[in-house]
Design a protein around this motif. Structure first.
Motif, short mmCIF file in Angstrom:
data_model
loop_
_atom_site.label_atom_id
_atom_site.label_comp_id
_atom_site.label_asym_id
_atom_site.label_seq_id
_atom_site.Cartn_x
_atom_site.Cartn_y
_atom_site.Cartn_z
N MET A 286 20.29 15.69 73.05
CA MET A 286 19.11 15.20 72.35
C MET A 286 18.12 14.55 73.33
O MET A 286 16.90 14.67 73.16
N ASP A 287 18.65 13.89 74.35
CA ASP A 287 17.77 13.30 75.36
C ASP A 287 16.94 14.38 76.05
O ASP A 287 15.75 14.20 76.32
N GLU A 288 17.57 15.51 76.37
CA GLU A 288 16.85 16.61 76.99
C GLU A 288 15.77 17.14 76.06
O GLU A 288 14.64 17.42 76.49
N TYR A 289 16.11 17.29 74.79
CA TYR A 289 15.16 17.86 73.83
C TYR A 289 13.98 16.93 73.58
O TYR A 289 12.86 17.40 73.35
N ARG A 290 14.20 15.63 73.65
CA ARG A 290 13.09 14.69 73.46
C ARG A 290 12.08 14.81 74.61
O ARG A 290 10.88 14.61 74.41
N ILE A 291 12.58 15.12 75.80
CA ILE A 291 11.68 15.28 76.94
C ILE A 291 10.92 16.61 76.84
O ILE A 291 9.70 16.66 77.03
N PRO B 75 8.65 16.86 72.66
CA PRO B 75 8.35 15.53 72.09
C PRO B 75 8.04 15.57 70.60
O PRO B 75 8.22 14.58 69.91
N GLU B 76 7.59 16.72 70.10
CA GLU B 76 7.38 16.88 68.67
C GLU B 76 8.58 17.61 68.07
O GLU B 76 8.94 18.69 68.51
N GLN B 77 9.20 17.00 67.11
CA GLN B 77 10.37 17.55 66.40
C GLN B 77 11.51 17.98 67.34
O GLN B 77 12.00 19.10 67.27
N PRO B 78 11.95 17.10 68.24
CA PRO B 78 13.08 17.48 69.12
C PRO B 78 14.35 17.77 68.34
O PRO B 78 15.13 18.65 68.73
N GLU B 79 14.56 17.04 67.23
CA GLU B 79 15.77 17.26 66.44
C GLU B 79 15.83 18.68 65.90
O GLU B 79 16.89 19.31 65.88
N TRP C 76 16.69 21.11 68.65
CA TRP C 76 18.10 21.00 68.99
C TRP C 76 18.96 21.65 67.91
O TRP C 76 19.91 22.39 68.22
#
Length: 383
Positions: free
Chosen positions: A278-283, A286-290, A293
């Protein structure tokens, strides 16, 4: 097209050759000194594979190279030379400036082209005119690449290899990172080595992976470790593969089986598949990382449907969807652990047990992380 394309007049090229510009084949020092390199090949060549620390500052663009190559085939060397001068000559100053700017911040730079021929010689000559002396690699990319592949095979064949194995989630990669005498194959391949092992960033080109592995092995040997510790991998790490001679050499080592409780394995896998992912996806998103993932993790479950069987596949999908819904509602991610536990128990464990039963590699030791570290250190200390 692998020949060095000519630029300049024939007389100019001959004059450059007579200059005896500095050459070097100190390939090992490039690796051990982490020396930066200027690759003057065209971008299309660079993208197929380049060396760690190399920057692509080409003598010719892809289009210039393509046009000169066509002229070479159709009309011969003299006509190709003339076209090269016409196309590239007007850009001489900007290309010298790009090389000089890089050299100013990396004064220990060397340069290369494909075979160490005309392109790197011309780059050297142009730099010399600007008051900058720079060696080029003797034999260019091709010679250095040959050196790296030979060294990979030699070092892996001479190494006393210890192979860390264990069920998924035992923390093999975490253990590797605690050992100075280890080479992390998964990090070199940018992959976690499982069905859910993809990182958001792409894997390197196959050639780049092989070069990174060679660099790692050369540095490992130079550090004078008595053992080479690697993680147990199949021939493939994601879409990349370990060169067969090197892989066969690795298999001559001995297995160390890392053990952990199911709860420890669930926690480690949760950290990898959910928290760190999830940390990777937030970087990256930044919009809708969840949501990004979820889509990728869901696709990972879909890829193993056949091995799971319909009933287990359905159960894991339901658990996963429910956990994600709770994550969106409350931000809580602990609900992902039940499907992870089921995945470990019903998918990864049977597959691992089958593979290890068939493995011809002798088992040297079994133990938890602390016990394995003590065992490896004791072997090092005996030398």
């Amino acid at each position: 097209m692998s020949f060095d394309l000519p630029i300049g007049s024939l007389d100019e090229i001959e004059a450059i050759k007579r200059k005896n510009l500095p050459l070097t084949d100190a390939f090992r020092s490039i690796v051990l000194e982490n020396r930066p390199l200027i690759d003057v090949r065209a971008p299309v060549e660079f993208e197929k594979g380049a060396f760690p620390g190399a920057v692509n500052l080409p003598l010719m663009t892809d289009e210039e190279r393509r046009l000169i190559g066509i002229r070479y085939k159709e009309a011969g060397n003299a006509e190709a030379v003339a076209l090269g001068k016409q196309l590239v000559g007007p850009h001489k100053q900007e290309r010298v400036r790009a090389w000089a700017d890089f050299i100013n911040t990396h004064p220990d730079t060397w340069l290369y082209c494909f075979r160490g021929g005309q392109r790197s010689q011309i780059a050297q000559a142009w730099l010399e005119e600007a008051g900058i002396a720079l060696p080029r690699l003797k034999g260019g990319y091709k010679a250095f690449r040959h050196f790296l592949m030979e060294e990979s095979e030699r070092i892996s064949g001479e190494a006393d290899t210890l192979i860390i194995s264990g069920r998924t989630g035992t923390g093999k990669t975490l253990l590797i990172h605690r050992m100075e005498n280890a080479v992390d194959l998964e990090a070199l391949a940018n992959h976690r080595g499982s069905s859910f092992g993809r990182h958001i960033t792409p894997q390197p080109a196959q050639i780049d992976f092989e070069d990174r592995l060679a660099y790692a092995l050369i540095r490992h040997e130079a550090a004078q470790h008595h053992h080479l510790v690697i993680e147990h991998e199949s021939h493939n790490v994601g879409r990349l593969y370990i060169p067969k001679p090197v892989y066969d050499n690795f298999l001559e080592g001995g297995l160390i089986i890392l053990t952990a409780t199911m709860e420890e394995r669930v926690d480690i896998t949760f950290d990898e598949y959910v928290a760190h992912a999830m940390d990777e996806y937030r970087i990256m998103f930044p919009e809708q990382p969840e949501r990004h993932w979820f889509d990728d993790a869901n696709a990972g479950i879909d890829r193993i449907r056949r091995r799971l069987g319909d009933e287990r596949f359905r159960q894991i999908k339901q658990l996963f969807a429910g956990a994600f819904a709770e994550q969106l509602r409350s931000g809580e991610t602990e609900q992902h652990k039940p499907w992870i536990r089921m995945l470990l128990r019903d998918y990864y464990d049977p597959m691992y047990d089958y593979q290890i039963a068939k493995s011809p590699i002798p088992v040297l030791f079994r133990g938890n992380a602390g016990e394995v570290i003590d065992y490896v250190r004791s072997r090092e200390d005996r030398h």
